[in-house]
Scaffold this motif. Structure first.
Motif, PDB file in Angstrom:
ATOM      1  N   GLY A 146       0.818  -1.208   0.000  1.00  0.00           N
ATOM      2  CA  GLY A 146       0.000   0.000   0.000  1.00  0.00           C
ATOM      3  C   GLY A 146       0.853   1.260   0.000  1.00  0.00           C
ATOM      4  N   ASP A 166       2.461  -6.775   6.155  1.00  0.00           N
ATOM      5  CA  ASP A 166       3.346  -6.341   7.238  1.00  0.00           C
ATOM      6  C   ASP A 166       3.238  -7.270   8.443  1.00  0.00           C
ATOM      7  OD1 ASP A 166       4.063  -4.306   5.629  1.00  0.00           O
ATOM      8  OD2 ASP A 166       2.924  -2.757   6.675  1.00  0.00           O
ATOM      9  N   ASP A 204      -6.565   0.053  -3.882  1.00  0.00           N
ATOM     10  CA  ASP A 204      -7.508   0.580  -2.885  1.00  0.00           C
ATOM     11  C   ASP A 204      -8.373   1.701  -3.468  1.00  0.00           C
ATOM     12  OD1 ASP A 204      -6.375  -1.251  -1.181  1.00  0.00           O
ATOM     13  OD2 ASP A 204      -5.072   0.187  -0.171  1.00  0.00           O
ATOM     14  N   GLY A 245       2.093  -6.448   0.504  1.00  0.00           N
ATOM     15  CA  GLY A 245       0.704  -6.912   0.521  1.00  0.00           C
ATOM     16  C   GLY A 245       0.156  -7.327  -0.835  1.00  0.00           C
ATOM     17  N   ASP A 304      -9.253  -8.569  -6.319  1.00  0.00           N
ATOM     18  CA  ASP A 304      -8.749  -9.891  -6.674  1.00  0.00           C
ATOM     19  C   ASP A 304      -9.928 -10.866  -6.835  1.00  0.00           C
ATOM     20  OD1 ASP A 304      -7.206 -12.196  -6.909  1.00  0.00           O
ATOM     21  OD2 ASP A 304      -5.935 -11.771  -5.182  1.00  0.00           O
ATOM     22  N   ASN A 315      -1.782 -11.072  -4.331  1.00  0.00           N
ATOM     23  CA  ASN A 315      -2.706 -11.071  -5.478  1.00  0.00           C
ATOM     24  C   ASN A 315      -2.550 -12.333  -6.336  1.00  0.00           C
ATOM     25  OD1 ASN A 315      -3.210 -10.143  -8.570  1.00  0.00           O
ATOM     26  ND2 ASN A 315      -4.619  -9.127  -7.170  1.00  0.00           N
ATOM     27  N   GLY A 332      -0.551  -0.993  -4.345  1.00  0.00           N
ATOM     28  CA  GLY A 332      -1.658  -1.294  -3.427  1.00  0.00           C
ATOM     29  C   GLY A 332      -2.607  -0.117  -3.277  1.00  0.00           C
ATOM     30  N   GLY A 371      -7.608  -4.282  -2.292  1.00  0.00           N
ATOM     31  CA  GLY A 371      -6.866  -5.291  -3.056  1.00  0.00           C
ATOM     32  C   GLY A 371      -7.541  -6.660  -3.084  1.00  0.00           C
TER      33      GLY A 371
HETATM   34  O1  KG4 Z   1       2.257  -4.712   2.875  1.00  0.00           O
HETATM   35  P1  KG4 Z   1       0.894  -4.255   3.304  1.00  0.00           P
HETATM   36  O2  KG4 Z   1       0.144  -5.118   4.257  1.00  0.00           O
HETATM   37  O3  KG4 Z   1       0.985  -2.853   4.003  1.00  0.00           O
HETATM   38  C1  KG4 Z   1       1.714  -1.795   3.494  1.00  0.00           C
HETATM   39  O4  KG4 Z   1       2.938  -1.717   3.814  1.00  0.00           O
HETATM   40  O5  KG4 Z   1       1.127  -1.033   2.726  1.00  0.00           O
HETATM   41  O6  KG4 Z   1       0.053  -4.009   1.970  1.00  0.00           O
HETATM   42  C2  KG4 Z   1      -1.288  -3.591   2.009  1.00  0.00           C
HETATM   43  C3  KG4 Z   1      -1.771  -3.423   0.576  1.00  0.00           C
HETATM   44  C4  KG4 Z   1      -3.163  -2.805   0.471  1.00  0.00           C
HETATM   45  O7  KG4 Z   1      -3.120  -1.745  -0.477  1.00  0.00           O
HETATM   46  C5  KG4 Z   1      -4.016  -3.964  -0.029  1.00  0.00           C
HETATM   47  O8  KG4 Z   1      -5.114  -3.549  -0.819  1.00  0.00           O
HETATM   48  C6  KG4 Z   1      -3.018  -4.746  -0.836  1.00  0.00           C
HETATM   49  O9  KG4 Z   1      -1.826  -4.689  -0.084  1.00  0.00           O
HETATM   50  N1  KG4 Z   1      -3.451  -6.132  -1.039  1.00  0.00           N
HETATM   51  C7  KG4 Z   1      -3.745  -6.652  -2.244  1.00  0.00           C
HETATM   52  C8  KG4 Z   1      -4.187  -7.994  -2.022  1.00  0.00           C
HETATM   53  N2  KG4 Z   1      -4.112  -8.237  -0.684  1.00  0.00           N
HETATM   54  C9  KG4 Z   1      -3.649  -7.090  -0.102  1.00  0.00           C
HETATM   55  N3  KG4 Z   1      -3.707  -6.107  -3.464  1.00  0.00           N
HETATM   56  C10 KG4 Z   1      -4.086  -6.881  -4.507  1.00  0.00           C
HETATM   57  N4  KG4 Z   1      -4.539  -8.156  -4.380  1.00  0.00           N
HETATM   58  C11 KG4 Z   1      -4.588  -8.753  -3.168  1.00  0.00           C
HETATM   59  N5  KG4 Z   1      -5.028 -10.022  -3.059  1.00  0.00           N
END
Ligand code: KG4
Ligand code: ZN
Length: 348
Positions: free
Chosen positions: A141, A311, A172, A279, A189, A283, A168, A185
């Motif tokens: 994100g 995270d 969102d 994150g 998906d 996907n 990400g 996300g």
């Molecule tokens: O790494 P993370 O947990 O936190 C940050 O450091 O940002 O990533 C969160 C991001 C969010 O934008 C979320 O929508 C995205 O990862 N995300 C995904 C999926 N699962 C989480 N994006 C696309 N497809 C997914 N399955």
């Protein structure tokens, strides 16, 4: 794993997850995470003050839970590691202050480490030692980066990153346009699996002069705008919005760009291993397309399980343990939380 392997507790509080992981050497013992994501959902994004407050409340219970589940006591720990940056300043401060208190009271070294480097290092506890060099695609994100990693404890080189929205963040924001919940996300998906790729959305920074000036950079804000315009035009015409098809077409555009540039970077830099973290690595389409393009290019793909891509504290413990194993210097006890810590700076 023998008892001589360092036992390291890692603390992660850069965004909305309070993560505490414990690693012995290269073996993960526990990954305890308390997320405040539900508290932010109604705002459509992470509210920094709400996140810091949640970290304060969750820190001690999460440390206690991690020790209990790993079957260790604080007195057994050989080192503490903590995310020193980048991230939300107030959130980082809670983790860094907690880690300092633990390290000082236990009399063990403290390693303030880079959040992005930790996203790379976590794969060591999942798939074993990192080949040197490894190419890392970090998509979350907050970040979209392509990194060449000759040594995760001492040498990370940034080849490119997003010039506007993170991948990400684009997921969102587009989810919001489509009326799907936050964080979008996983919802995109899921919707995309029911849809068809029927709309040819733009692939930012992939052609002509952009590929000279921004070879390994990303841009997703034009794509986000294109999706918004497409949806608005439909609504203005009084026609229903095919949410699943828009989700599938948007996702295809993001995943196409990410995997295309990552494989090109591997080829040009002579890296035979690609690791995807963050994150967005959860996907399903990204995982599938990366696998097929890596297979075609003879590149080995490494993607940690989804719970280690988002995270967590395990990633911070994993990097901390590598710092100990490789004899890197510990941080000073007055180390600052650095919200804009550059990815090339692995420890504080
Ligand atoms: O790494 P993370 O947990 O936190 C940050 O450091 O940002 O990533 C969160 C991001 C969010 O934008 C979320 O929508 C995205 O990862 N995300 C995904 C999926 N699962 C989480 N994006 C696309 N497809 C997914 N399955
Ligand atoms: Zn992250």
């Amino acid at each position: 794993m023998t008892a001589e392997q360092p036992l390291v507790l890692g603390i992660e509080t850069s965004c909305d997850e309070t993560g505490v992981g414990i690693v012995r050497g290269e073996t993960l013992l526990v990954d305890a995470v308390a997320s405040s994501v539900d508290d932010h959902a109604r705002f459509g994004g992470v509210v920094p003050e709400v996140a810091s407050r949640a970290h304060l409340e969750e820190m001690v219970p999460t440390i206690e839970r991690a020790c209990r589940e790993a079957g260790v006591t604080l007195g057994d720990l050989d080192a503490i590691s903590v995310t020193a940056g980048p991230g939300l300043a107030g959130s980082l401060m809670v983790g860094v202050a907690s880690a300092k208190a633990l390290a000082l009271s236990l009399g063990v070294p403290l390693y303030g480490v880079n959040h992005l480097a930790s996203h790379v290092a976590v794969d060591i506890v999942e798939h074993g030692p990192l080949p040197e060099p490894t190419m890392a695609l970090l998509v979350s994100g907050g970040h979209s980066s392509l990194l060449l990693v000759p040594d995760v404890t001492s040498d990370i080189r940034s080849l490119g990153s997003t010039i506007d929205d993170a991948a990400g963040e684009a997921f969102d924001k587009v989810a919001r346009v489509l009326g799907l919940p936050f964080p979008g996300g996983p919802y995109i998906d899921r919707a995309a699996r029911e849809g068809q790729v029927v709309i040819d959305f733009p692939r930012g920074l992939t052609t002509g002069r952009d590929m000279e000036r921004h070879r390994f950079d990303f841009s997703f804000s034009g794509l986000k705008t294109a999706v918004s315009r497409w949806v608005q035009a439909r609504e203005a015409a009084g026609e229903p919005v095919p949410v699943n098809d828009v989700a599938a077409s948007f996702q295809e555009a993001v995943v196409d760009v990410l995997t295309r540039k990552a494989v090109l970077a591997c080829r040009e830099q002579g890296a035979q291993h690609l690791q995807i973290g963050g994150g967005v690595a959860a996907n399903s389409r990204l995982r599938a397309m990366a696998q097929s393009r890596c297979d075609d290019a003879g590149i080995e793909l490494r993607v940690p399980r989804p719970g280690l891509c988002t995270d967590n504290g395990a990633m911070v413990a994993a990097l901390g343990a590598q710092m100990v194993l490789k004899g890197r210097d510990a941080s000073r006890l007055d180390l600052p939380a650095d919200s804009s810590m550059p990815v090339t700076q692995i420890s504080a």
